[in-house]
Design an enzyme around this catalytic site. Structure first.
Site, PDB file in Angstrom:
ATOM      1  N   ARG A  27      11.709  92.466  45.068  1.00 26.23           N
ATOM      2  CA  ARG A  27      12.691  91.415  45.357  1.00 26.23           C
ATOM      3  C   ARG A  27      12.150  90.387  46.356  1.00 26.23           C
ATOM      4  O   ARG A  27      12.903  89.831  47.145  1.00 26.23           O
ATOM      5  CB  ARG A  27      14.007  92.025  45.863  1.00 26.23           C
ATOM      6  CG  ARG A  27      14.532  93.156  44.998  1.00 26.23           C
ATOM      7  CD  ARG A  27      14.919  92.746  43.596  1.00 26.23           C
ATOM      8  NE  ARG A  27      16.077  91.918  43.545  1.00 26.23           N
ATOM      9  CZ  ARG A  27      17.322  92.358  43.371  1.00 26.23           C
ATOM     10  NH1 ARG A  27      17.548  93.628  43.216  1.00 26.23           N
ATOM     11  NH2 ARG A  27      18.314  91.528  43.321  1.00 26.23           N
ATOM     12  N   ARG A  31      16.812  85.842  47.749  1.00 27.40           N
ATOM     13  CA  ARG A  31      17.823  85.325  48.669  1.00 27.40           C
ATOM     14  C   ARG A  31      17.430  85.183  50.124  1.00 27.40           C
ATOM     15  O   ARG A  31      18.040  84.409  50.842  1.00 27.40           O
ATOM     16  CB  ARG A  31      19.075  86.216  48.577  1.00 27.40           C
ATOM     17  CG  ARG A  31      19.770  86.069  47.247  1.00 27.40           C
ATOM     18  CD  ARG A  31      20.841  87.092  47.087  1.00 27.40           C
ATOM     19  NE  ARG A  31      20.259  88.425  46.977  1.00 27.40           N
ATOM     20  CZ  ARG A  31      20.961  89.530  46.805  1.00 27.40           C
ATOM     21  NH1 ARG A  31      22.277  89.461  46.753  1.00 27.40           N
ATOM     22  NH2 ARG A  31      20.362  90.691  46.687  1.00 27.40           N
ATOM     23  N   ARG A  40      19.187  77.408  45.014  1.00 30.85           N
ATOM     24  CA  ARG A  40      20.461  77.982  44.571  1.00 30.85           C
ATOM     25  C   ARG A  40      21.664  77.092  44.893  1.00 30.85           C
ATOM     26  O   ARG A  40      22.713  77.231  44.279  1.00 30.85           O
ATOM     27  CB  ARG A  40      20.651  79.381  45.160  1.00 30.85           C
ATOM     28  CG  ARG A  40      19.918  80.468  44.419  1.00 30.85           C
ATOM     29  CD  ARG A  40      20.612  80.878  43.117  1.00 30.85           C
ATOM     30  NE  ARG A  40      21.682  81.826  43.384  1.00 30.85           N
ATOM     31  CZ  ARG A  40      22.968  81.561  43.326  1.00 30.85           C
ATOM     32  NH1 ARG A  40      23.367  80.357  42.992  1.00 30.85           N
ATOM     33  NH2 ARG A  40      23.863  82.480  43.587  1.00 30.85           N
ATOM     34  N   ASP A  76      15.895  88.982  35.857  1.00 31.24           N
ATOM     35  CA  ASP A  76      16.762  90.082  36.279  1.00 31.24           C
ATOM     36  C   ASP A  76      16.740  91.175  35.210  1.00 31.24           C
ATOM     37  O   ASP A  76      16.451  90.901  34.043  1.00 31.24           O
ATOM     38  CB  ASP A  76      18.199  89.611  36.517  1.00 31.24           C
ATOM     39  CG  ASP A  76      18.974  90.640  37.329  1.00 31.24           C
ATOM     40  OD1 ASP A  76      18.724  90.744  38.539  1.00 31.24           O
ATOM     41  OD2 ASP A  76      19.790  91.376  36.751  1.00 31.24           O
ATOM     42  N   TYR A 153      24.663 100.193  34.221  1.00 28.77           N
ATOM     43  CA  TYR A 153      25.384  98.911  34.328  1.00 28.77           C
ATOM     44  C   TYR A 153      26.200  98.624  33.065  1.00 28.77           C
ATOM     45  O   TYR A 153      27.318  98.102  33.135  1.00 28.77           O
ATOM     46  CB  TYR A 153      24.403  97.751  34.561  1.00 28.77           C
ATOM     47  CG  TYR A 153      23.897  97.655  35.988  1.00 28.77           C
ATOM     48  CD1 TYR A 153      24.698  97.130  36.999  1.00 28.77           C
ATOM     49  CD2 TYR A 153      22.621  98.075  36.314  1.00 28.77           C
ATOM     50  CE1 TYR A 153      24.234  97.032  38.304  1.00 28.77           C
ATOM     51  CE2 TYR A 153      22.146  97.983  37.616  1.00 28.77           C
ATOM     52  CZ  TYR A 153      22.954  97.464  38.604  1.00 28.77           C
ATOM     53  OH  TYR A 153      22.497  97.377  39.890  1.00 28.77           O
TER      54      TYR A 153
HETATM   55  O1  1CP Z   1      11.451  89.087  43.428  1.00 25.10           O
HETATM   56  C1  1CP Z   1      11.748  89.849  42.519  1.00 25.10           C
HETATM   57  O2  1CP Z   1      11.779  91.074  42.660  1.00 25.10           O
HETATM   58  C2  1CP Z   1      12.021  89.263  41.153  1.00 25.10           C
HETATM   59  C3  1CP Z   1      13.362  89.066  40.803  1.00 25.10           C
HETATM   60  C4  1CP Z   1      14.353  90.178  40.556  1.00 25.10           C
HETATM   61  C5  1CP Z   1      14.158  91.510  40.145  1.00 25.10           C
HETATM   62  C6  1CP Z   1      12.862  92.281  39.930  1.00 25.10           C
HETATM   63  C7  1CP Z   1      15.743  89.959  40.640  1.00 25.10           C
HETATM   64  C8  1CP Z   1      16.356  88.687  41.051  1.00 25.10           C
HETATM   65  N1  1CP Z   1      16.380  91.104  40.234  1.00 25.10           N
HETATM   66  C9  1CP Z   1      15.433  92.083  39.947  1.00 25.10           C
HETATM   67  C10 1CP Z   1      15.661  93.432  39.451  1.00 25.10           C
HETATM   68  C11 1CP Z   1      17.001  94.039  39.595  1.00 25.10           C
HETATM   69  N2  1CP Z   1      18.232  93.454  39.390  1.00 25.10           N
HETATM   70  C12 1CP Z   1      17.223  95.410  39.872  1.00 25.10           C
HETATM   71  C13 1CP Z   1      16.136  96.431  40.064  1.00 25.10           C
HETATM   72  C14 1CP Z   1      15.534  96.353  41.417  1.00 25.10           C
HETATM   73  C15 1CP Z   1      16.427  96.757  42.559  1.00 25.10           C
HETATM   74  O3  1CP Z   1      16.942  97.876  42.515  1.00 25.10           O
HETATM   75  O4  1CP Z   1      16.570  95.956  43.486  1.00 25.10           O
HETATM   76  C16 1CP Z   1      18.605  95.628  39.882  1.00 25.10           C
HETATM   77  C17 1CP Z   1      19.331  96.932  40.152  1.00 25.10           C
HETATM   78  C18 1CP Z   1      19.232  94.390  39.578  1.00 25.10           C
HETATM   79  C19 1CP Z   1      20.687  94.143  39.444  1.00 25.10           C
HETATM   80  C20 1CP Z   1      21.079  93.015  40.292  1.00 25.10           C
HETATM   81  N3  1CP Z   1      20.969  91.706  39.934  1.00 25.10           N
HETATM   82  C21 1CP Z   1      21.575  93.049  41.602  1.00 25.10           C
HETATM   83  C22 1CP Z   1      21.819  94.307  42.405  1.00 25.10           C
HETATM   84  C23 1CP Z   1      23.275  94.575  42.517  1.00 25.10           C
HETATM   85  C24 1CP Z   1      23.580  96.024  42.644  1.00 25.10           C
HETATM   86  O5  1CP Z   1      24.144  96.570  41.689  1.00 25.10           O
HETATM   87  O6  1CP Z   1      23.260  96.600  43.691  1.00 25.10           O
HETATM   88  C25 1CP Z   1      21.798  91.725  42.016  1.00 25.10           C
HETATM   89  C26 1CP Z   1      22.358  91.256  43.323  1.00 25.10           C
HETATM   90  C27 1CP Z   1      21.397  90.893  40.952  1.00 25.10           C
HETATM   91  C28 1CP Z   1      21.329  89.422  40.955  1.00 25.10           C
HETATM   92  C29 1CP Z   1      20.012  88.944  41.403  1.00 25.10           C
HETATM   93  N4  1CP Z   1      18.830  89.281  40.794  1.00 25.10           N
HETATM   94  C30 1CP Z   1      17.774  88.654  41.434  1.00 25.10           C
HETATM   95  C31 1CP Z   1      18.339  87.870  42.491  1.00 25.10           C
HETATM   96  C32 1CP Z   1      17.537  86.972  43.411  1.00 25.10           C
HETATM   97  C33 1CP Z   1      19.724  88.068  42.476  1.00 25.10           C
HETATM   98  C34 1CP Z   1      20.745  87.419  43.394  1.00 25.10           C
HETATM   99  C35 1CP Z   1      21.297  86.218  42.747  1.00 25.10           C
HETATM  100  C36 1CP Z   1      21.705  85.201  43.742  1.00 25.10           C
HETATM  101  O7  1CP Z   1      22.860  85.268  44.201  1.00 25.10           O
HETATM  102  O8  1CP Z   1      20.890  84.301  44.047  1.00 25.10           O
END
Ligand code: 1CP
Length: 359
Positions: A27, A31, A40, A76, A153
């Site tokens: 990640r 953010r 964003r 994502d 999910y």
């Molecule tokens: O930098 C990076 O890692 C690349 C981008 C990336 C990746 C690999 C994003 C961007 N998401 C992910 C994978 C992801 N998404 C996972 C697996 C990794 C982890 O466990 O952290 C999971 C579980 C998600 C699901 C997801 N999407 C969440 C987590 C929510 C939860 O259930 O706890 C969230 C907040 C998102 C949205 C998201 N994805 C990525 C970003 C930057 C965001 C936030 C969006 C925003 O508001 O800008």
């Protein structure tokens, strides 16, 4: 493919000697970075994912600002459920929501196994746009959610609690659960194959919610499908690329995880790297595992705790420095810089210098 200027990450994935320990962060694109938050303000999350030039820009931000040794594609894990036919929304707070969760056998039957070239072409275009921008500076990692985590999910509809609906479904209707996992596994394998074809140098599977299952459930509903995906990717990939597996909350299963065919196991901070290395030596590389909350403490604490992680792995090849889970949104960027600098400065002592291979 263009030769890489910095291939430390790929060499470490293959457990080859390196001058120092490579570092990137799960990640890392997102953010906590002011440059991401600025983008964003103008675009919503899914627009960023679906516009290849914007996704490429966010992907390279941490490479340019933090000098990490690998890029991970900005996207994502929920792009697959959407391509399979579900309605996905990412909420400003609280993360993903699936408007039409999967609950019955007929819900499963309606889902398709998408052709990535058709339904996920924006991801493949983002990979190509990112490679143009990276110009071979560092490797690019592609990724997908592991079948169980996507299942969680897709059945739950959100990521807000303990995935109890998903767990009830596996107990009550295992046949339906397997039918869904089979479909997801095929979709994930095809998607990773297409990402490799489009030019990523490695792929990571995120099984973030593997740890919510009981032991039998873990083996039957998480591990079996991880193995199936890795076997399919390896059997069909146009090039041999490292496969990394992040399975969270499953340190007790490290030996079984090492038998899935993954080249690298990415472990969370509850895992003792010394023991994990002993348990998996000569089979997989290890990635991790600083507690992400360390990055919310002072820079001195960051430097101290990073050195502990290096020492826990110890001397030798096959360690990729990372966090035990993703960077938290409230992380100060200076602390991430301090972490990267510390790993670069302190890790050479854990590697045999070139020319001294006999020492
Ligand atoms: O930098 C990076 O890692 C690349 C981008 C990336 C990746 C690999 C994003 C961007 N998401 C992910 C994978 C992801 N998404 C996972 C697996 C990794 C982890 O466990 O952290 C999971 C579980 C998600 C699901 C997801 N999407 C969440 C987590 C929510 C939860 O259930 O706890 C969230 C907040 C998102 C949205 C998201 N994805 C990525 C970003 C930057 C965001 C936030 C969006 C925003 O508001 O800008």
């Amino acid at each position: 493919m263009r030769p890489l200027e910095n291939d430390l990450f790929l060499r470490a994935c293959r457990r080859e000697p390196t001058e120092r320990t490579p570092i990137w962060l799960m990640r890392q694109a997102g953010r906590y970075l002011p440059s991401y938050r600025a983008l964003r303000e103008r675009y919503d999350f899914l627009t960023l994912c679906r516009t290849p030039e914007l996704a490429a820009e966010v992907t390279v931000q941490p490479v340019e600002q933090l000098d990490v040794d690998a890029a991970i594609l900005f996207s994502d894990i929920l792009v697959i459920p959407e391509a399979m036919g579900l309605m996905v929304r990412i909420e400003e707070s609280g993360g993903p929501r699936i408007e039409t969760p999967v609950r019955t056998a007929s819900d499963v039957a309606r889902l398709t196994v998408p052709d990535p070239e058709e339904k996920l072409s924006y991801v493949l275009d983002a990979i190509r746009a990112t490679q143009e921008r990276l110009q071979g500076r560092v490797p690019l990692i592609g990724f997908a959610g592991a079948p169980w985590t996507l299942f969680a999910y897709m059945v739950e509809g959100s990521g807000r609690d303990d995935f109890r609906r998903a767990r009830v479904l596996v107990h009550e209707a295992p046949h339906t659960a397997h039918a869904l996992l089979e479909k997801i596994a095929r979709a994930v394998a095809r998607f990773l194959h297409a990402q490799i074809e489009a030019g990523v140098h490695a792929v990571q599977l995120f099984d973030t919610w593997a740890g919510v299952l009981d032991p039998d459930g873990f083996l039957e509903f998480s591990l079996a499908y991880v193995r199936q995906v890795i076997e399919a990717v390896k059997a069909t990939a146009p090039r041999r690329v490292p496969v990394l597996l992040f399975s969270r909350g499953t340190a007790a299963w490290i030996e079984a995880l090492a038998e899935t065919g993954a080249d690298v196991l990415s472990v969370d901070w509850t895992c003792d790297l010394t023991r994990a290395r002993r348990q998996t030596e000569d089979r997989v590389a290890l990635q991790g595992n600083l507690d992400p909350t360390v990055l919310l403490a002072s820079p001195e604490v960051v430097a101290r705790e990073a050195q502990k992680v290096l020492a826990r792995f110890g001397i030798g090849a096959g360690h990729i420095f990372n966090l035990g889970h993703g960077v938290l949104p409230e992380t100060p960027v200076e602390n991430v810089r301090r972490l990267v600098d510390t790993v670069k400065r302190e890790s050479p002592q854990y590697h045999v210098p070139r020319g001294n291979a006999s020492l």
